[in-house]
Scaffold this active site. Structure first.
Site, PDB file in Angstrom:
ATOM      1  N   GLN A 193       0.856  -1.192   0.000  1.00 16.74           N
ATOM      2  CA  GLN A 193       0.000   0.000   0.000  1.00 16.74           C
ATOM      3  C   GLN A 193       0.884   1.232   0.000  1.00 16.74           C
ATOM      4  O   GLN A 193       1.804   1.327   0.804  1.00 16.74           O
ATOM      5  CB  GLN A 193      -0.853  -0.039   1.273  1.00 16.74           C
ATOM      6  CG  GLN A 193      -1.079   1.289   1.973  1.00 16.74           C
ATOM      7  CD  GLN A 193      -2.338   1.966   1.529  1.00 16.74           C
ATOM      8  OE1 GLN A 193      -3.286   1.323   1.129  1.00 16.74           O
ATOM      9  NE2 GLN A 193      -2.362   3.271   1.624  1.00 16.74           N
ATOM     10  N   ARG A 195       0.945   5.764  -0.806  1.00 23.30           N
ATOM     11  CA  ARG A 195       0.362   7.016  -1.296  1.00 23.30           C
ATOM     12  C   ARG A 195       1.484   7.975  -1.670  1.00 23.30           C
ATOM     13  O   ARG A 195       1.275   9.150  -1.883  1.00 23.30           O
ATOM     14  CB  ARG A 195      -0.558   7.655  -0.243  1.00 23.30           C
ATOM     15  CG  ARG A 195       0.032   7.785   1.139  1.00 23.30           C
ATOM     16  CD  ARG A 195      -0.893   8.544   2.074  1.00 23.30           C
ATOM     17  NE  ARG A 195      -0.308   9.764   2.535  1.00 23.30           N
ATOM     18  CZ  ARG A 195       0.486   9.866   3.607  1.00 23.30           C
ATOM     19  NH1 ARG A 195       0.785   8.804   4.309  1.00 23.30           N
ATOM     20  NH2 ARG A 195       0.975  11.028   3.958  1.00 23.30           N
ATOM     21  N   ARG A 288       5.656   1.218   9.397  1.00 16.96           N
ATOM     22  CA  ARG A 288       5.800   2.010  10.627  1.00 16.96           C
ATOM     23  C   ARG A 288       4.856   3.192  10.508  1.00 16.96           C
ATOM     24  O   ARG A 288       4.802   3.846   9.475  1.00 16.96           O
ATOM     25  CB  ARG A 288       7.232   2.528  10.767  1.00 16.96           C
ATOM     26  CG  ARG A 288       8.215   1.546  11.336  1.00 16.96           C
ATOM     27  CD  ARG A 288       9.624   2.124  11.369  1.00 16.96           C
ATOM     28  NE  ARG A 288       9.882   2.855  12.601  1.00 16.96           N
ATOM     29  CZ  ARG A 288       9.927   4.169  12.691  1.00 16.96           C
ATOM     30  NH1 ARG A 288       9.691   4.921  11.635  1.00 16.96           N
ATOM     31  NH2 ARG A 288      10.184   4.758  13.835  1.00 16.96           N
ATOM     32  N   HIS A 290       1.745   3.315  10.012  1.00 16.92           N
ATOM     33  CA  HIS A 290       0.951   3.076   8.801  1.00 16.92           C
ATOM     34  C   HIS A 290      -0.242   4.032   8.751  1.00 16.92           C
ATOM     35  O   HIS A 290      -1.017   4.135   9.693  1.00 16.92           O
ATOM     36  CB  HIS A 290       0.453   1.627   8.822  1.00 16.92           C
ATOM     37  CG  HIS A 290      -0.264   1.196   7.585  1.00 16.92           C
ATOM     38  ND1 HIS A 290       0.358   0.512   6.566  1.00 16.92           N
ATOM     39  CD2 HIS A 290      -1.546   1.365   7.190  1.00 16.92           C
ATOM     40  CE1 HIS A 290      -0.516   0.262   5.603  1.00 16.92           C
ATOM     41  NE2 HIS A 290      -1.675   0.775   5.958  1.00 16.92           N
ATOM     42  N   ALA A 291      -0.382   4.755   7.649  1.00 18.75           N
ATOM     43  CA  ALA A 291      -1.489   5.697   7.433  1.00 18.75           C
ATOM     44  C   ALA A 291      -1.605   6.726   8.554  1.00 18.75           C
ATOM     45  O   ALA A 291      -2.691   7.172   8.908  1.00 18.75           O
ATOM     46  CB  ALA A 291      -2.813   4.953   7.268  1.00 18.75           C
ATOM     47  N   ILE A 473     -11.799  39.470   4.419  1.00 15.42           N
ATOM     48  CA  ILE A 473     -11.739  39.471   5.888  1.00 15.42           C
ATOM     49  C   ILE A 473     -11.461  38.051   6.372  1.00 15.42           C
ATOM     50  O   ILE A 473     -10.610  37.822   7.217  1.00 15.42           O
ATOM     51  CB  ILE A 473     -13.057  40.017   6.496  1.00 15.42           C
ATOM     52  CG1 ILE A 473     -13.196  41.514   6.160  1.00 15.42           C
ATOM     53  CG2 ILE A 473     -13.089  39.818   8.012  1.00 15.42           C
ATOM     54  CD1 ILE A 473     -14.542  42.132   6.514  1.00 15.42           C
ATOM     55  N   ALA A 474     -12.198  37.060   5.826  1.00 16.23           N
ATOM     56  CA  ALA A 474     -12.019  35.633   6.155  1.00 16.23           C
ATOM     57  C   ALA A 474     -11.940  35.416   7.660  1.00 16.23           C
ATOM     58  O   ALA A 474     -10.894  35.041   8.192  1.00 16.23           O
ATOM     59  CB  ALA A 474     -10.783  35.086   5.456  1.00 16.23           C
TER      60      ALA A 474
END
Length: 568
Positions: A193, A195, A288, A290-291, A473-474
């Site tokens: 697996q 990414r 190690r 993991h995810a 402004i946020a």
């Protein structure tokens, strides 16, 4: 529940003829446009990747999964797969009703028979599933600030699969992979697996894992949603394809998994194991941390390095997949080869490049040695990660009305245009209101929509190598974070808090807005009747009191130089 790795896994699709009939009938149903995450979930529900689930979780199943990783019938399942919707849509839906589920283009993919509708305790879900109700975790932030407030549960009738136009030959359903393994006679398959792009250490690790398990190798990267800031899947798949010929073709396969990751560490590892079992895999490499999503708001890792391996080992028999320990591989200079970190010969020099260091070298155009990665991979990464002073970026000013945001933003725009090299676009709050959001009012909901629109335009400018300067402004932290994530998928995001006090802003009040707000003639006015949530860790904080505009703009330029975004 476990299936031999060559037998078909049950799917939720109806026949072609039934699908045509249902599609026609579904046109009259209430319909929900699926989010990107829900689209990934629906695909894996329909094609058997989430077997034994028959749809989005009912309330009883959801509560069992959250509390003890089990469905109501006792089956192991660690991750809530829920259809979250907004309150407005939920008001018109009752259990016993069917709804059509559509993709972003409006194509009907499935019909859901709603059995349950409830408002979840999201703080509890965050605590139990992710280990902490901490907004630094991307999935917890998603849960509180992106996901709808109401959950719907019920079985799915699959009409058609979502269409993917990219890497079609690399995308396989669980049953397509099982048929492939059956055809080749692969009885043992170890899945890797990932990414991230594959480097030489990963190749060494996967070779060793396959040898240790005496199994064939499936490289099974995730191409759905991963962690904000990850390398985009188009670049990653090109990297995988570039190194695939380094593997023996007769014993290695690659397939893409359209999974929306939650970065849930130990629970995610168990979930990944169940999904891989459904794809016909017999062994699975668990890494190690993991995810893991990285650091929490206290600066510590969310999960321990071996938590995922320990939880997977505990449920290994129920998962039906054998865990292969991830070995941390390091390059030993004297031996000119990779070794597991705990097997390095005494007195030898260990070489390693961290992910942070790799990004720095890419950003600054520095050498990436061949012992670390394949030249073909580096070439692909350099295509999408040019030196930082060639990349697009966004400068996002936030502060109270009258704080000086627009004035500094204008000055900065002129200075950047004077330097040349990249197109510069100013997205000023008032100008955007006029041209992009003229139909919106000033309620919290409408202000959020306006900021997200600005963020979307800025992300497109950034993606295409330009410089976007925003000056709204946020006032809300969650919305600014959503904009940051949108932009950081393509380039740097520099948040500049113009920290002028409300008293000073009111004293300036060129437009007379504060006076009207004090008199109650403007409702929900930021700083008076509505809160302003000041950024906790902006890239730069500027106090305009006692500073001239040129000096403030120069501070931003110095920050951009220090970040390598413009040349000194």
């Amino acid at each position: 529940m476990s299936l031999p790795n060559h037998a078909p896994v049950p799917e939720l699709y109806v026949s072609h003829d039934s699908a045509q009939k249902l599609k026609h009938e579904a046109g009259a149903l209430a319909s929900w446009d699926l989010t990107a995450r829900q689209l990934c979930d629906l695909e894996l529900l329909m094609n058997g990747g989430f077997y034994p689930l028959k749809g989005f979780l009912s309330q009883a199943d959801y509560e069992g999964v959250v509390e003890n990783m089990r469905l109501a019938d006792g089956t192991l399942w660690p991750m809530p797969i829920t259809l979250d919707v907004n309150e407005k849509f939920a008001e018109g839906i009752e259990p016993g009703q069917d709804i059509a589920l559509r993709d972003a283009e409006g194509v009907i993919l499935a019909i859901m028979s709603v059995t349950d509708k409830w408002v979840p305790n999201k703080a509890n879900e965050a605590e139990k599933v992710f280990g902490a109700d901490d907004l630094a975790h991307p999935a917890v932030n998603y849960l509180h600030n992106v996901a709808g407030k109401v959950y719907l549960g019920g079985p799915i009738t699959g009409i058609q699969a979502p269409v993917h136009y990219d890497f079609r030959a690399r995308r396989d359903t669980p049953n397509e992979l099982r048929a492939y393994f059956r055809k080749l006679g692969w009885s043992k398959v170890v899945a890797f697996q990932t990414r991230n792009p594959l480097h030489r250490a990963h190749q060494e690790l996967t070779f060793r894992a396959a040898k240790e398990a005496q199994a064939n190798l499936l490289i099974h990267p995730v191409v759905g949603m991963t962690k904000p800031g990850d390398v985009d899947h188009f670049t990653r798949v090109r990297c995988y394809e570039a190194v695939l010929d380094k593997y023996p073709a007769s014993t290695t396969a690659m397939s893409l998994l359209n999974l929306a990751m939650r970065m849930a560490g130990p629970r995610e590892a168990v979930w990944h194991g169940l999904i891989r079992r459904n794809h016909g895999v017999t062994h699975f490499i668990v890494g190690r941390d993991h995810a893991g999503p990285g650091k929490n708001s206290q600066g510590k890792d969310f999960y321990g390095p071996y938590d995922a391996q320990e939880l997977f080992k505990k449920y290994e028999a129920e998962i039906g997949v054998t865990m292969v320990d991830f070995k941390h591989m390091v390059y030993v200079q004297e031996k000119a080869q990779y070794y597991p970190a705990n097997e390095v010969p005494e007195g030898c020099t260990v070489l390693d490049i961290s992910g942070t260091e790799l990004r720095r070298r890419l950003r600054e155009g520095l050498d990436i040695p061949e012992w670390f990665s394949f030249p073909e991979v580096v070439t692909q990464l350099r295509r999408t990660s040019p030196p930082r002073d060639k990349q697009g970026f966004t400068v996002f000013f936030t502060g109270l009305s009258g704080s000086g945001k627009s004035t500094i933003a204008n000055a900065l725009m002129v200075k950047l245009m004077e330097q040349g090299g990249r197109p510069v676009t100013l997205l000023d709050g008032d100008v955007v209101r006029k041209h992009l959001s003229s139909e919106l009012g000033f309620s919290k909901e409408h202000r959020d929509i306006n900021i997200r629109r600005i963020g979307y335009v800025a992300s497109e400018i950034t993606k295409n190598g330009g410089i976007a300067i925003c000056a709204p402004i946020a006032p809300y932290t969650a919305t600014r974070r959503a904009v940051r994530e949108m932009i950081e998928a393509f380039g740097a995001f520099i948040e500049v808090h113009v920290a002028t006090s409300v008293e000073e802003c009111e004293r300036r009040d060129r437009k007379g807005l504060y006076k009207l707000a004090r008199e109650g003639k403007i409702k929900e006015f930021t700083g008076i009747s509505d809160p302003y949530e000041a950024p906790e860790k902006p890239e730069l904080r500027i106090d305009t009191e006692g500073s001239d505009v040129d000096g403030c703009a120069h501070q931003v330029l110095l920050k951009l130089e220090s970040m390598g975004l413009i040349k000194a």
